[in-house]
Design a protein around this motif. Structure first.
Motif, PDB file in Angstrom:
ATOM      1  N   ILE A 148      54.641  44.065  70.634  1.00  0.00           N
ATOM      2  CA  ILE A 148      55.655  45.083  70.886  1.00  0.00           C
ATOM      3  C   ILE A 148      54.967  46.443  70.909  1.00  0.00           C
ATOM      4  N   ALA A 149      55.163  47.139  72.028  1.00  0.00           N
ATOM      5  CA  ALA A 149      54.477  48.426  72.217  1.00  0.00           C
ATOM      6  C   ALA A 149      55.502  49.541  72.312  1.00  0.00           C
ATOM      7  N   ILE A 150      54.996  50.772  72.315  1.00  0.00           N
ATOM      8  CA  ILE A 150      55.858  51.898  72.679  1.00  0.00           C
ATOM      9  C   ILE A 150      55.100  52.762  73.685  1.00  0.00           C
ATOM     10  N   THR A 151      55.757  53.071  74.794  1.00  0.00           N
ATOM     11  CA  THR A 151      55.168  53.984  75.762  1.00  0.00           C
ATOM     12  C   THR A 151      56.082  55.188  75.829  1.00  0.00           C
ATOM     13  N   GLU A 152      55.535  56.354  75.483  1.00  0.00           N
ATOM     14  CA  GLU A 152      56.331  57.564  75.315  1.00  0.00           C
ATOM     15  C   GLU A 152      57.509  57.239  74.395  1.00  0.00           C
ATOM     16  N   ASN A 153      58.721  57.041  74.971  1.00  0.00           N
ATOM     17  CA  ASN A 153      59.874  56.804  74.110  1.00  0.00           C
ATOM     18  C   ASN A 153      60.453  55.405  74.307  1.00  0.00           C
ATOM     19  N   LYS A 154      59.724  54.570  74.998  1.00  0.00           N
ATOM     20  CA  LYS A 154      60.299  53.272  75.367  1.00  0.00           C
ATOM     21  C   LYS A 154      59.606  52.125  74.637  1.00  0.00           C
ATOM     22  N   ILE A 155      60.419  51.337  73.955  1.00  0.00           N
ATOM     23  CA  ILE A 155      59.863  50.168  73.265  1.00  0.00           C
ATOM     24  C   ILE A 155      59.844  49.008  74.247  1.00  0.00           C
ATOM     25  N   CYS A 156      58.695  48.377  74.375  1.00  0.00           N
ATOM     26  CA  CYS A 156      58.605  47.313  75.380  1.00  0.00           C
ATOM     27  C   CYS A 156      57.701  46.184  74.878  1.00  0.00           C
ATOM     28  N   ARG A 157      57.811  45.054  75.571  1.00  0.00           N
ATOM     29  CA  ARG A 157      56.933  43.910  75.258  1.00  0.00           C
ATOM     30  C   ARG A 157      55.792  43.893  76.259  1.00  0.00           C
ATOM     31  N   LYS A 158      54.604  43.645  75.790  1.00  0.00           N
ATOM     32  CA  LYS A 158      53.457  43.557  76.695  1.00  0.00           C
ATOM     33  C   LYS A 158      52.625  42.339  76.319  1.00  0.00           C
ATOM     34  N   PRO A 159      51.832  41.825  77.249  1.00  0.00           N
ATOM     35  CA  PRO A 159      51.024  40.649  76.910  1.00  0.00           C
ATOM     36  C   PRO A 159      49.959  40.979  75.861  1.00  0.00           C
ATOM     37  N   LEU A 160      49.962  40.193  74.818  1.00  0.00           N
ATOM     38  CA  LEU A 160      49.022  40.423  73.712  1.00  0.00           C
ATOM     39  C   LEU A 160      47.570  40.235  74.156  1.00  0.00           C
ATOM     40  N   VAL A 161      47.349  39.201  74.969  1.00  0.00           N
ATOM     41  CA  VAL A 161      45.960  38.876  75.350  1.00  0.00           C
ATOM     42  C   VAL A 161      45.306  40.078  76.029  1.00  0.00           C
ATOM     43  N   GLN A 162      46.035  40.694  76.962  1.00  0.00           N
ATOM     44  CA  GLN A 162      45.461  41.813  77.699  1.00  0.00           C
ATOM     45  C   GLN A 162      45.145  42.986  76.774  1.00  0.00           C
ATOM     46  N   ALA A 163      46.082  43.250  75.863  1.00  0.00           N
ATOM     47  CA  ALA A 163      45.882  44.388  74.962  1.00  0.00           C
ATOM     48  C   ALA A 163      44.665  44.154  74.071  1.00  0.00           C
ATOM     49  N   VAL A 164      44.525  42.914  73.610  1.00  0.00           N
ATOM     50  CA  VAL A 164      43.375  42.578  72.763  1.00  0.00           C
ATOM     51  C   VAL A 164      42.081  42.756  73.570  1.00  0.00           C
ATOM     52  N   LEU A 165      42.099  42.277  74.812  1.00  0.00           N
ATOM     53  CA  LEU A 165      40.909  42.411  75.667  1.00  0.00           C
ATOM     54  C   LEU A 165      40.570  43.877  75.903  1.00  0.00           C
ATOM     55  N   ASP A 166      41.600  44.675  76.257  1.00  0.00           N
ATOM     56  CA  ASP A 166      41.379  46.095  76.527  1.00  0.00           C
ATOM     57  C   ASP A 166      40.834  46.820  75.297  1.00  0.00           C
ATOM     58  N   THR A 167      41.378  46.439  74.140  1.00  0.00           N
ATOM     59  CA  THR A 167      40.935  47.097  72.911  1.00  0.00           C
ATOM     60  C   THR A 167      39.457  46.785  72.658  1.00  0.00           C
ATOM     61  N   LYS A 168      39.093  45.535  72.886  1.00  0.00           N
ATOM     62  CA  LYS A 168      37.677  45.158  72.696  1.00  0.00           C
ATOM     63  C   LYS A 168      36.808  45.894  73.715  1.00  0.00           C
ATOM     64  N   GLU A 169      37.365  46.072  74.919  1.00  0.00           N
ATOM     65  CA  GLU A 169      36.621  46.751  75.966  1.00  0.00           C
ATOM     66  C   GLU A 169      36.248  48.177  75.553  1.00  0.00           C
ATOM     67  N   VAL A 170      37.173  48.833  74.819  1.00  0.00           N
ATOM     68  CA  VAL A 170      36.888  50.214  74.395  1.00  0.00           C
ATOM     69  C   VAL A 170      35.615  50.217  73.543  1.00  0.00           C
ATOM     70  N   ALA A 171      35.594  49.312  72.558  1.00  0.00           N
ATOM     71  CA  ALA A 171      34.429  49.250  71.677  1.00  0.00           C
ATOM     72  C   ALA A 171      33.171  48.924  72.484  1.00  0.00           C
ATOM     73  N   LYS A 172      33.323  47.992  73.440  1.00  0.00           N
ATOM     74  CA  LYS A 172      32.163  47.617  74.268  1.00  0.00           C
ATOM     75  C   LYS A 172      31.700  48.798  75.115  1.00  0.00           C
ATOM     76  N   ALA A 173      32.676  49.501  75.701  1.00  0.00           N
ATOM     77  CA  ALA A 173      32.325  50.640  76.560  1.00  0.00           C
ATOM     78  C   ALA A 173      31.603  51.717  75.747  1.00  0.00           C
ATOM     79  N   ILE A 174      32.064  51.917  74.508  1.00  0.00           N
ATOM     80  CA  ILE A 174      31.394  52.910  73.664  1.00  0.00           C
ATOM     81  C   ILE A 174      29.963  52.461  73.386  1.00  0.00           C
ATOM     82  N   GLU A 175      29.819  51.168  73.059  1.00  0.00           N
ATOM     83  CA  GLU A 175      28.483  50.644  72.781  1.00  0.00           C
ATOM     84  C   GLU A 175      27.566  50.781  73.989  1.00  0.00           C
TER      85      GLU A 175
END
Ligand code: ATP
Length: 776
Positions: A336-363
Motif C-alpha cells: 500500500i503506497a501513497i502518491t501525493e494525497n492518494k492511497i493506492c495499491r502497487k505491485p510489491l515485487v517492482q517496488a522491492v526491485l526498484d528499491t534495491k536498484e537505488v542501492a545498486k545505482a549508488i554503489e
C-alpha cells in the motif's frame, strides 16, 4: 503437540494476521489497530504475530488472536506493541519452511506485514516460495496434503513502515514524518544555541541509502548545506560548501547548520563523515568556525507518531485488509503506497526491485539513476533546496535582466503554519533568478493604508537575510488579515499595482485569499494594472480552499489537535470513565475534526457537512452508555468526541457534554474542552514547511511563464490566475475561473466535493460507532 489444523476455509472465518518487522517506526501501532478492527468488521478473525518473522518461525504463543478491545488506545503509542526483531532464520529456507508450517497450523491465510524494504523483500521471497514450501512440508510428512489444501494461495500485503522513507513507489512510509518531526525539533533547538554563540553545527541523521530525512530536514530548517547518498556533491564539494557557508556568514548569518545523512559519500564512494565536515568548517572557510557535531541517533525513532503517520497508518491498514479480501490467485502481491494525497495499491515485487536498484545505482556511482528511482517529490525537493540556499552564487539559475520580474507577495486570511516558510522560499527563489520580491505588509488593508497615511514600510523589497530564519517560524512575519480588495477599494488597489509596477502577484492564505484572488481576477477587465499573472498557495488550518486537497497549516493544526487530545485523554487515566467533547476550528469544513478523529480514534465526529440531530445524539449517547457498561475499567484513558465549531447552530460542545452527563447518571463523567487558537500551532510541522518550499517555488515558476506577455494575452489566458493544489496523485495549477465556477461552494466557503468525506465512515468503523440516524 502442535495445534490441530483448522477446518477447511469454507464455513469458517478467514484469518488475517498482522506483523511488524525490521526497525520499529512511529505509526506501526495505528496500522495494527486498523488492520485488527477492519478485519473483524469485515467478518474475519484477526491475529497478530509477535516479534516479526521470529514469531512466525517460532509459532506457538507468538501468534495470537486479537479482539476488538485489544488495540484500544494504540494510536497514541510509539514503537510497536507486538514487538519486532531481526530474524536470521528467515533469511534461510528452513526458517521460512517453519514459518509456513506455523501459518498453516494456525489457519492463517493472509499476512499483512508492516516493515521496511528488508522485511518486504523477505515477504516477497516467502510468497514466491510458498507453493514449494507447502510441497516440501507435505513431502516431509510434516503436514498432510489435505491440511495444506485450503492454503494454496498465500495472500500477502505489505505496509511500508520505516523511518527512512527508503521504499520506492511511495511518497511516504509510515513513520517517516514522525522521524522528520523529531529531527526538525532537535535542529530548531540547536539553531538557537548556534545563533547565540555564532557556531556551526554538523548534524548527522539516519539514512544509509536514502537521503530523504537529511534532505527534508535541510529544507524544513533552512540548513546551509546537506549531504545525501543519492546525489553526492560535485568533486570540489569541499570548496563548494566552504564558499556557500562563507557567503552566508558574509551576508550576516550567525549560525551554520550542515545536515549529513549517515550514508553520505563523495562521487567516488568515499564516506563523508561529520568529522571531515567539522574540520573543514573549522579550518577552511577562512572563518575558523567554532564547530560542533551532533549525532541524533535513536531519538529519531522515538516517541509517539505525528498526526500524518497516524492517519496514513490507519488508512493504509484499512486498505490492506480490503486488498486481502479482494485478492484473487492472479492478483500480484501488493503493497500500500501513497502518491501525493492518494492511497493506492502497487505491485510489491517492482517496488522491492526498484528499491534495491537505488542501492545498486549508488554503489555503481550512477547517481542520476539513483535520483530517477526516487519519487518526484524527492527530486522536486532537492531542486527546491538547491535553488533556495545558494541565491546569488547560483549563476546557472540567473535569468537575463530583461526577464526579471517584480513579484509582490501578500498574505491574506489568518495565520497558518508554513506561510513564512513559503515566503522565504519564494524570496530565495526570486533572488536566485534575479527577480525583485516585494513584501506587501498586513494584507490588502495594509496595502491600502500605506496609500492613505503610511507612506513608508508597507510595501518594500525583501532581502535575503531578513527571511533566512523564517523556515521554522509560525504566524506571518509580514502580517496578514482577512480584508478583501473590494473592501479596501479595488480602484486604490489597482492604482497601487500600477504605482509599484508589479509584474506578478503571489498570494498565500485561506478562503479569504481565494476570494481576494477571485475579485482581482474579475476586476482585470476594468484595470489593466491587474493584468498580471497571479497565483494562490492555499494556507489555512481549515483546509477549505477549493482547488486543493491540502492547505499549508492544516498538518500543523492536526498535530496540535492530536497532542491536545492525547493529553486530555491521558488526563482521564486516573478516573478512566470520562468522555471529552472537544470543539475544533475549521470554519464550515469538517476536515480537521475528521482527520483528527481518525488520528486519535474518536468515538464520534460531528461536522457541518453532516450536521447534528437529536436522534443522532441520542444514538451516540446510548452507544457510550453501552461502551462504559461493557468496559470493566481496564482501558487506560477517556473517550473523545470531536465537534467542529459550526457543526450545528444549536448543539455546541458544552451543550452536548451536558446532555451526555445528564444521561450518564454518574456512570461516567463528561467534560467539554476548547483548544481554540492553540490549533494555529506554534512551530509549523515539517510537512507544512517542506511542502511550503516546494509549492511556493512552483508558484513563482508558474508566474515566470508570463514574464513577457501582453495585458490582452493575460486576460485571455485562464491559467494566468490560478490556485496551486494537491489533487489526488498530482500537483496542479487550476484556473481560478474554473475553480470559482465549478468547484466552490461559496455560501459554505468550502470546496463542493470534499475529498475526505468518505473518511468519516472510517472513523466510525474503527471506533465501533454503530449506524446512527443521520440528520435529514
Ligand atoms: P529498516 O527500515 O529498519 O531497515 P527492514 O524491514 O528493512 O527495516 P531488515 O533488518 O532489513 O529491516 O529486515 C527485517 C527482517 O526481514 C530480517 O531480520 C529478516 O528476518 C527479514 N528479511 C530481510 N531481508 C530478507 C531477505 N532477503 N530474505 C528473507 N528475509 C529477509
Amino acid at each position: 503437540m502442535a495445534p490441530a489444523p483448522p477446518p477447511l476455509l469454507e464455513g469458517r472465518k478467514r484469518r488475517i494476521a498482522m506483523m511488524t518487522s525490521g526497525g520499529d517506526s512511529p505509526g506501526m501501532n495505528g496500522a495494527i489497530r486498523a488492520v485488527v478492527r477492519m478485519a473483524i468488521e469485515k467478518g474475519c478473525e484477526a491475529y497478530c504475530v509477535y516479534e516479526g518473522y521470529e514469531g512466525l518461525v517460532q509459532g506457538e504463543n507468538f501468534i495470537r488472536k486479537f479482539e476488538w478491545p485489544d488495540v484500544r488506545g494504540w494510536l497514541s503509542e510509539g514503537g510497536t506493541l507486538i514487538g519486532t526483531a531481526r530474524c536470521m532464520a528467515f533469511y534461510e529456507r528452513p526458517g521460512r519452511l517453519k514459518a509456513a508450517k506455523n501459518m498453516v497450523l494456525n489457519g492463517i491465510d493472509a499476512l499483512i506485514i508492516c516493515g521496511g524494504d528488508g522485511s518486504l523483500t523477505g515477504a516477497d521471497k516467502f510468497r514466491a516460495e510458498w507453493p514449494g514450501l507447502l510441497h516440501e512440508l507435505v513431502e516431509k510428512k510434516e503436514l498432510a496434503a489435505e491440511q495444506v489444501e485450503p492454503f494454496k494461495h498465500l495472500n500477502i500485503v505489505g505496509l511500508v513502515g520505516s523511518i527512512d522513507n527508503d521504499m520506492s513507489g511511495t511518497d511516504a512510509t509510515i513513520g517517516c514524518y514522525s522521524a522528520l518531526s523529531r529531527i526538525c525539533e532537535m535542529v530548531d533547538y540547536i539553531e538557537a544555541t548556534a545563533s547565540s554563540h555564532s557556531r556551526a553545527f554538523v548534524i548527522e541523521v539516519m539514512g544509509r541509502h536514502c537521503g530523504w530525512l537529511a534532505l527534508m530536514a535541510g529544507v524544513a530548517t533552512g540548513a546551509d548545506f546537506v549531504f545525501i547518498p543519492e546525489k553526492p556533491r560535485a568533486e570540489n564539494w569541499r570548496d563548494e560548501m566552504c564558499k556557500i557557508v562563507a557567503r552566508h556568514r558574509q551576508i550576516g548569518k550567525r549560525k551554520t547548520i550542515v545536515i549529513v545523512a549517515e550514508g553520505a559519500h563523495d562521487q567516488d564512494g568515499n564516506k563523508i563523515s561529520p568529522e571531515m565536515i567539522k574540520d573543514l568548517l573549522a579550518d577552511k572557510t577562512g572563518l575558523a568556525l567554532d564547530t560542533r557535531i551532533t549525532t541524533l541517533g535513536h531519538v529519531q525513532r522515538g516517541g509517539v507518531a505525528c498526526a500524518y503517520d497516524r492517519y496514513l497508518a490507519t488508512l493504509q491498514g484499512v486498505e490492506a485488509v480490503k486488498a486481502v479480501l479482494e485478492a484473487t490467485p492472479e492478483t500480484p502481491t501488493p503493497f500500500i503506497a501513497i502518491t501525493e494525497n492518494k492511497i493506492c495499491r502497487k505491485p510489491l515485487v517492482q517496488a522491492v526491485l526498484d528499491t534495491k536498484e537505488v542501492a545498486k545505482a549508488i554503489e555503481a556511482h550512477d547517481f542520476d539513476r539513483a535520483m530517477s528511482l526516487r519519487d518526484t517529490e524527492f527530486s522536486d525537493i532537492y531542486d527546491s533546496y538547491m535553488t533556495t540556499t545558494t541565491t546569488d552564487l547560483n549563476d546557472a539559475m540567473r535569468l537575463p535582466p530583461q526577464k526579471h520580474m517584480r513579484i509582490a507577495i501578500i498574505h491574506v486570511g489568518a495565520p497558518a503554519g508554513g506561510v513564512n516558510a513559503a515566503t522565504r522560499a519564494a524570496v530565495a527563489y526570486c533572488l536566485t533568478r534575479g527577480h525583485t520580491p516585494i513584501a506587501i505588509h498586513n494584507g490588502f488593508a495594509g496595502f491600502v493604508r500605506h496609500h492613505d497615511d503610511k507612506p513608508l514600510g508597507s510595501v518594500r523589497e525583501f532581502d535575503w537575510l531578513e527571511v533566512d530564519n523564517w523556515a521554522s517560524k509560525g504566524g506571518s512575519e509580514i502580517g496578514m488579515n482577512r480584508e478583501l480588495p473590494k473592501d479596501s477599494g479595488m480602484e486604490t488597489v489597482a492604482a497601487l499595482f500600477k504605482q509599484y509596477n508589479f509584474d506578478g502577484l503571489f498570494l498565500i492564505g485561506g478562503f479569504e485569499a481565494f476570494h481576494a484572488l477571485s475579485q482581482l481576477r474579475q476586476a482585470r477587465e476594468k484595470y489593466s494594472s491587474l493584468c498580471i499573472p497571479m497565483t494562490l498557495l492555499p494556507a489555512t488550518i481549515s483546509n477549505n480552499v477549493p482547488g486543493t486537497e491540502y492547505s499549508l497549516g492544516s498538518d500543523t493544526c492536526l498535530n496540535e489537535l492530536v497532542r491536545y487530545c492525547d493529553t486530555i485523554k491521558q488526563s482521564a487515566s486516573a478516573s478512566r470513565r470520562r468522555v471529552f467533547v472537544i470543539e475544533t476550528q475549521g470554519g464550515r469544513s469538517g476536515y480537521i475534526a475528521t482527520l483528527a478523529g481518525l488520528a486519535v480514534g474518536a468515538v464520534a465526529v460531528y461536522t457541518p457537512e453532516e450536521g447534528i440531530s437529536i436522534d443522532m445524539l441520542a444514538a451516540d449517547i446510548k452507544h457510550l452508555k453501552q461502551v462504559f457498561k461493557e468496559d470493566s475499567g481496564q482501558s487506560r484513558a477517556g473517550r473523545l468526541i470531536l465537534i467542529n465549531e459550526k457543526a450545528s447552530p444549536v448543539y455546541h460542545a458544552k451543550l452536548i457534554a451536558d446532555m451526555i452527563r445528564q444521561e450518564a447518571q454518574n456512570r461516567f463523567e463528561t467534560r467539554d474542552a476548547l483548544p481554540g487558537h492553540v490549533q494555529q500551532g506554534g512551530t509549523p510541522s515539517p510537512m507544512d514547511r517542506t511542502r511550503a518550499v516546494r509549492l511556493a517555488i512552483k508558484c513563482i515558476e508558474h508566474l515566470e511563464k508570463y514574464e513577457d506577455r501582453a495585458d490582452s494575452t493575460i486576460l485571455g489566458d485562464p491559467q494566468s490566475s490560478t490556485v496551486i493544489g494537491i489533487k489526488g496523485a498530482s500537483v496542479v495549477f487550476t484556473a481560478m475561473k474554473d475553480v470559482e465556477e465549478h468547484e466552490t461552494d461559496w455560501p459554505n466557503r468550502r470546496p463542493k466535493n470534499e475529498f475526505w468525506l468518505g473518511l468519516k465512515d472510517v472513523v466510525d468503523v474503527l471506533s465501533g460507532r454503530p449506524e446512527v440516524p443521520r440528520p435529514e
